[in-house]
Write a protein that holds these residues in place. Sequence first.
Motif, PDB file in Angstrom:
ATOM      1  N   HIS A 107      -0.693  -0.320 -12.501  1.00 34.10           N
ATOM      2  CA  HIS A 107      -0.666  -0.880 -11.139  1.00 34.10           C
ATOM      3  C   HIS A 107      -0.424  -2.386 -11.168  1.00 34.10           C
ATOM      4  N   VAL A 154      -6.987   6.184  -4.779  1.00 29.15           N
ATOM      5  CA  VAL A 154      -7.280   5.562  -3.484  1.00 29.15           C
ATOM      6  C   VAL A 154      -6.797   4.122  -3.543  1.00 29.15           C
ATOM      7  N   TYR A 155      -6.099   3.709  -2.503  1.00 31.45           N
ATOM      8  CA  TYR A 155      -5.661   2.309  -2.381  1.00 31.45           C
ATOM      9  C   TYR A 155      -5.634   2.003  -0.892  1.00 31.45           C
ATOM     10  N   GLN A 156      -6.730   1.478  -0.377  1.00 30.72           N
ATOM     11  CA  GLN A 156      -6.891   1.344   1.068  1.00 30.72           C
ATOM     12  C   GLN A 156      -7.334  -0.057   1.456  1.00 30.72           C
ATOM     13  N   GLN A 158       0.827  -1.206   0.000  1.00 26.50           N
ATOM     14  CA  GLN A 158       0.000   0.000   0.000  1.00 26.50           C
ATOM     15  C   GLN A 158       0.862   1.256   0.000  1.00 26.50           C
ATOM     16  N   GLN A 159       1.915   1.245   0.796  1.00 25.29           N
ATOM     17  CA  GLN A 159       2.820   2.390   0.866  1.00 25.29           C
ATOM     18  C   GLN A 159       3.502   2.624  -0.488  1.00 25.29           C
ATOM     19  N   CYS A 164      -3.284   6.272  -9.216  1.00 25.53           N
ATOM     20  CA  CYS A 164      -4.072   5.536  -8.231  1.00 25.53           C
ATOM     21  C   CYS A 164      -4.494   6.541  -7.163  1.00 25.53           C
ATOM     22  N   GLU A 187     -10.149   0.616  -4.136  1.00 24.41           N
ATOM     23  CA  GLU A 187      -9.216   1.214  -5.083  1.00 24.41           C
ATOM     24  C   GLU A 187      -9.964   2.146  -6.029  1.00 24.41           C
ATOM     25  N   TYR A 233      -8.911   4.486  -9.573  1.00 21.44           N
ATOM     26  CA  TYR A 233      -7.883   4.842 -10.544  1.00 21.44           C
ATOM     27  C   TYR A 233      -8.393   5.935 -11.470  1.00 21.44           C
ATOM     28  N   LYS A 282       0.959   4.105  -3.028  1.00 21.08           N
ATOM     29  CA  LYS A 282       0.674   5.519  -2.763  1.00 21.08           C
ATOM     30  C   LYS A 282       1.858   6.411  -3.121  1.00 21.08           C
TER      31      LYS A 282
END
Length: 96
Positions: free
Chosen positions: A66, A38-40, A26-27, A36, A55, A57, A30
């Motif tokens: 990705h 949102v990637y949570q 995730q880090q 991207c 997610e 995009y 980001k």
Amino acid sequence: MIGVVAVLKVQPDKAADFEKVFLDLQQKVKANEPGCLVYQLTRSRTEAGIYKVLELYASEDALKHHGGTDYFKAAGAAMGPFMAGRPEIEYLDAVE
């Protein structure tokens, strides 16, 4: 925009190991993928071992980028031993 919801089934006794690998991924997402938005990672409050990745995009190209990154492929391999089933992936189109 393209949304993705990925449902990940993790062996409950392997949850901490899974989270460590996923949070590293995730880090990297980001930090390296401006397309991207949102990637949570989220964890179910009611079902042990159920995680959902939310997610968003900016474009189809961003989504393809990705999935093609070396760190995404490496994380997938690293998470494999912690999984309790195949991921369920749903692709969504933004309504604008």
